[in-house]
Design a protein around this motif. Structure first.
Motif, PDB file in Angstrom:
ATOM      1  N   SER A  46       0.824  -1.216   0.000  1.00 32.00           N
ATOM      2  CA  SER A  46       0.000   0.000   0.000  1.00 32.00           C
ATOM      3  C   SER A  46       0.854   1.260   0.000  1.00 32.00           C
ATOM      4  O   SER A  46       0.379   2.317  -0.408  1.00 32.00           O
ATOM      5  CB  SER A  46      -0.906   0.060   1.224  1.00 32.00           C
ATOM      6  N   ALA A  47       2.098   1.178   0.474  1.00 37.02           N
ATOM      7  CA  ALA A  47       2.962   2.350   0.452  1.00 37.02           C
ATOM      8  C   ALA A  47       3.176   2.792  -0.994  1.00 37.02           C
ATOM      9  O   ALA A  47       3.128   3.977  -1.316  1.00 37.02           O
ATOM     10  CB  ALA A  47       4.298   2.037   1.120  1.00 37.02           C
ATOM     11  N   TRP A  48       3.388   1.799  -1.870  1.00 37.94           N
ATOM     12  CA  TRP A  48       3.557   2.123  -3.295  1.00 37.94           C
ATOM     13  C   TRP A  48       2.283   2.722  -3.867  1.00 37.94           C
ATOM     14  O   TRP A  48       2.305   3.707  -4.593  1.00 37.94           O
ATOM     15  CB  TRP A  48       3.961   0.875  -4.087  1.00 37.94           C
ATOM     16  N   PHE A  49       1.155   2.109  -3.534  1.00 35.56           N
ATOM     17  CA  PHE A  49      -0.117   2.618  -4.044  1.00 35.56           C
ATOM     18  C   PHE A  49      -0.344   4.049  -3.563  1.00 35.56           C
ATOM     19  O   PHE A  49      -0.680   4.939  -4.349  1.00 35.56           O
ATOM     20  CB  PHE A  49      -1.272   1.715  -3.602  1.00 35.56           C
ATOM     21  N   ASP A  50      -0.143   4.283  -2.265  1.00 34.34           N
ATOM     22  CA  ASP A  50      -0.360   5.613  -1.704  1.00 34.34           C
ATOM     23  C   ASP A  50       0.494   6.651  -2.432  1.00 34.34           C
ATOM     24  O   ASP A  50      -0.015   7.680  -2.878  1.00 34.34           O
ATOM     25  CB  ASP A  50       0.035   5.630  -0.213  1.00 34.34           C
ATOM     26  N   TYR A  51       1.794   6.364  -2.545  1.00 38.12           N
ATOM     27  CA  TYR A  51       2.674   7.368  -3.141  1.00 38.12           C
ATOM     28  C   TYR A  51       2.360   7.605  -4.607  1.00 38.12           C
ATOM     29  O   TYR A  51       2.359   8.747  -5.076  1.00 38.12           O
ATOM     30  CB  TYR A  51       4.151   6.998  -2.933  1.00 38.12           C
ATOM     31  N   LEU A  52       2.073   6.531  -5.341  1.00 42.72           N
ATOM     32  CA  LEU A  52       1.754   6.718  -6.756  1.00 42.72           C
ATOM     33  C   LEU A  52       0.482   7.549  -6.902  1.00 42.72           C
ATOM     34  O   LEU A  52       0.406   8.451  -7.731  1.00 42.72           O
ATOM     35  CB  LEU A  52       1.604   5.359  -7.452  1.00 42.72           C
ATOM     36  N   ASP A  53      -0.517   7.279  -6.050  1.00 44.15           N
ATOM     37  CA  ASP A  53      -1.761   8.041  -6.127  1.00 44.15           C
ATOM     38  C   ASP A  53      -1.525   9.498  -5.710  1.00 44.15           C
ATOM     39  O   ASP A  53      -2.043  10.420  -6.350  1.00 44.15           O
ATOM     40  CB  ASP A  53      -2.826   7.388  -5.235  1.00 44.15           C
ATOM     41  N   LEU A  54      -0.711   9.705  -4.666  1.00 42.61           N
ATOM     42  CA  LEU A  54      -0.425  11.078  -4.224  1.00 42.61           C
ATOM     43  C   LEU A  54       0.306  11.860  -5.315  1.00 42.61           C
ATOM     44  O   LEU A  54       0.053  13.044  -5.521  1.00 42.61           O
ATOM     45  CB  LEU A  54       0.430  11.071  -2.947  1.00 42.61           C
ATOM     46  N   ARG A  55       1.228  11.190  -6.035  1.00 41.97           N
ATOM     47  CA  ARG A  55       2.015  11.885  -7.047  1.00 41.97           C
ATOM     48  C   ARG A  55       1.237  12.092  -8.353  1.00 41.97           C
ATOM     49  O   ARG A  55       1.497  13.024  -9.086  1.00 41.97           O
ATOM     50  CB  ARG A  55       3.303  11.099  -7.351  1.00 41.97           C
TER      51      ARG A  55
END
Lengths: 282, 429
Positions: free
Chosen positions: B207-216
């Motif tokens: 989810s860390a990857w998902f969160d950051y990709l969505d935030l960016r």
């Protein structure tokens, strides 16, 4: 006389029946454990059958009962026959097979987890003997993970079943075997027509133990894969747990618990009824 | 079938039928609770803590100092983190619950506060509110804007690497997505795995990857709407996120789904893996002799027009509304909010934790300083997937992301299932 029964009945009632009733009544609610609950009738049960994860868990539990139960039974009986007679050194083999029982299931899971690691023992051995193409991410691949966990569970269960069978075999009268031998029965005939019928009550115990063990299998799966990757090793028990304590859907989780309960009761009652009536006929 | 068993089965059947009628008799009503007023009951204040042995040094000092003040006694009750997280709803709904708890800010706290289970802590905020960054204020409120949480500290996430490894590989920390992908390709070309994660026992790390990709890609506003159920997982925006995720998948360890967090950390520490997207909490698991070599960089920019958002998960304390010692609870939490207490708490966390009280005096090491600057320069701060969405949403996210990693070609089905599972949890829990 009645008072003597009353005390254990009350203990049972408070410790077992009442929580069980509560669990069943919870299954007709939507409840997250903190807010107010809403009654939803049988919706939880209806939803179960359109829930792909529940269906996977149900299928995996069936696979688990057949493979874990079946192989434990056959292998346990096999090694018991092999090691029943007192020969020199047979104690070492029996101890070796029984040893896994002394480990807790979580420790067993750790040992086998290391064995199945991507760079663990199994893959290293396969590499060393030139079978690199057979190496696998055993616990991380949805096509192998369930079977890898079953192997770990079997490692522990076979020794236990063996002990039950050895105890049963020891109780048999050797004169019956001897008589069959004198009458010219082959080894297979002696096993199938002489030993097995005498083992009927032991078989009953072993089968009940195996079915109950299968349905309550939880710790080894939880410790090795937590039901993953993506629910491919989910059993009814692990799905119930993660629904209740991960998703906080206590009503839905109780519905799963009721399904497990009904399955266990159905299997055991039908078996007991058959076994008992057979005994009466005999 | 014998008569006896028939009778027994009939009894069982009627028992089940009777229980169906009993539905609702379990104490499942969320009756409104009033905070106790008047003088406190006697006895020590119970602080239910999830801190591990490695972390609890600061908490012990804090409690010892408070007890020495003579205003009342606090007793710490330590519970393993996983058990604590699972049991917190039971603690809070119990008849005589413990008084104070360690917990997470944001939705995780709001879930309890909105059921009226938490004590109003506005008085603590009145005394210390000006010492806390303003972003922490909204994270500490229930839905009606009342403060129910006292923040103690927060930490950062970053893409961790070893400086010496990057030097050997000829890599400088990338700033943009294209540089990031080019670096990953260059690392892979030299026979080193660019990324790993301990997804076999910690699937939530995906989810860390998902969160950051969505935030960016979509920004924090969309991200928070998505996580609170106001946007859909099979939307075009999420598809863009998954397309970017797919670009990095070839650079992950192929065994990532079968890798434990311990294994992943040891692969990373031994230089078999070059980069690892982690929270600051992971720093202590790097061997001592490699600590000074450890570095991290901010998750690269994908769309420069999107305001930079960072994950800054915030921890702190909550109190039960049912406490029979509300005055002592507030006194204790007043102390918890003070610069002295927050310095003590952060000091025991090996430089992986920034005190929430800006007046706390702590010597920051290089990584903590970099983390603090990164969070301060961010336009928006989010918590983490499970803290923003609510803990119950983590399981469907884990399922979706791990199955995407194994079968990116099933994207349509995965997003559809994710949406359905997420909506169902919102409806049933």
């Amino acid at each position: 006389m009645f008072a003597l029964v009353l005390v254990p009945f009350l203990v049972e009632a408070v410790g077992v029946f009442w929580p069980a009733f509560q669990g069943i009544s919870l299954s007709f609610l939507h409840w997250n454990g903190i807010g107010p609950a809403t009654p939803v009738g049988v919706k939880n049960y209806v939803d179960l059958f359109s829930d792909p994860i529940f269906l996977t868990a149900l299928k995996n539990t069936a696979i688990w009962i057949v493979l874990f139960g079946g192989i434990s039974f056959a292998a346990g009986l096999g090694v018991a026959l092999l090691f029943q007679s007192e020969r020199r050194g047979v104690g070492i083999y029996r101890t070796a097979l029984f040893l896994p029982i002394v480990f807790s299931l979580v420790v067993t899971a750790l040992i086998w987890g290391a064995f199945f690691q991507p760079n663990g023992v199994l893959n290293n051995v396969l590499d060393a003997v030139g079978l690199h193409s057979w190496t696998h991410v055993w616990l991380g691949d949805s096509s192998t993970a369930l079977y890898a966990v079953i192997v770990a569970a079997l490692w522990r269960e076979i020794g236990y079943v063996m002990v039950l069978f050895i105890a049963g075999l020891k109780a048999l009268d050797p004169a019956v075997q001897e008589a069959a031998r004198v009458d010219g029965a082959t080894a297979w005939q002696r096993f199938w027509h002489v030993t097995m019928p005498q083992l009927r009550s032991v078989n009953l115990v072993v089968l009940s133990v195996l079915i109950i063990d299968s349905l309550r299998s939880f710790d080894i799966v939880w410790a090795m894969t937590r039901g993953g990757p993506y629910h491919s090793t989910e059993l009814l028990s692990t799905y119930m747990f993660s629904t209740a304590f991960g998703s906080h859907a206590l009503g839905y989780a109780s519905a799963i618990a009721v399904v497990i309960f009904v399955l266990a009761i159905a299997v055991i009652v039908s078996y007991l009824v058959r076994a008992l009536s057979e005994e009466k006929e005999a | 079938m014998t008569r006896k068993t028939t009778r027994w089965l009939t009894a069982l059947g009627s028992a089940i039928a009777a229980t169906a009628l009993l539905a609702g008799c379990v104490s499942t009503s969320g009756e409104a609770q009033q905070a106790k007023s008047g003088p406190d009951a006697s006895g020590p204040l119970i602080l239910q803590s999830r801190f591990t042995d490695a972390e609890k040094g600061g908490l012990d000092k804090l409690v010892k100092d408070f007890n020495a003040k003579g205003e009342g006694q606090v007793k710490v009750n330590t519970i393993p983190t996983t058990t604590f997280n699972q049991q917190l709803p039971s603690y809070l709904t119990a008849k005589n619950p413990p008084d104070v708890y360690t917990w997470y800010a944001g939705q995780a706290t709001r879930d309890f506060a909105d059921q009226n289970l938490l004590l109003d802590l506005s008085s603590v905020w009145k005394d210390h509110g000006s010492d806390f960054p303003s972003s922490l204020k909204s994270l500490s409120q229930d839905s009606s804007g009342k403060q129910v949480f006292v923040p103690t500290g927060y930490y950062w996430w970053g893409v961790y690497y070893f400086k010496s490894d990057f030097q050997k590989l000829g890599i400088t920390p990338p700033k943009t997505w294209d540089e990031f992908l080019a670096d990953a390709a260059k690392i892979k070309g030299q026979g080193v795995t660019p990324f790993t994660a301990g997804l076999s026992d910690n699937a939530w790390l995906a989810s860390a990857w998902f969160d950051y990709l969505d935030l960016r890609i979509n920004g924090a506003d969309f991200h928070l709407k998505l996580l609170s159920g106001k946007e859909k997982y099979d939307s075009p925006q999420v598809r863009k996120v998954m397309a970017a995720f797919k670009q990095v998948l070839p650079y992950f360890d192929p065994a990532v789904l079968g890798t434990t967090q311990n294994q992943a950390m040891s692969d990373f520490s031994q230089g078999k893996v070059a980069m690892y997207l982690l929270g600051a909490w992971a720093q202590p698991s790097v061997p001592a002799d490699k600590q000074s070599d450890l570095g991290f960089f901010q998750f690269p920019t994908i769309d420069p027009s999107v305001p930079v958002a960072e994950e800054g998960p915030t921890d702190g304390f909550i109190a039960s509304v049912k406490t029979d010692k509300p005055n002592l609870t507030k006194k204790f939490l007043d102390y918890v909010a003070s610069p002295q207490a927050q310095t003590d708490l952060a000091a025991s966390q090996q430089g992986t934790y920034l005190p929430a009280n800006s007046k706390a005096s702590l010597n920051l090491d290089a990584l903590s300083k970099q983390g603090k600057d990164m969070l301060q320069s961010a336009k928006q701060v989010t918590q983490f997937y499970n803290r923003d969405a609510g803990d119950a949403q983590q399981t469907p996210a884990d399922t979706a992301l791990t199955s995407f990693i194994a079968h990116p070609e099933n994207l349509d089905q995965i997003l559809k299932d994710w949406d359905a599972a997420s909506a169902k949890i919102r409806a049933t829990s």
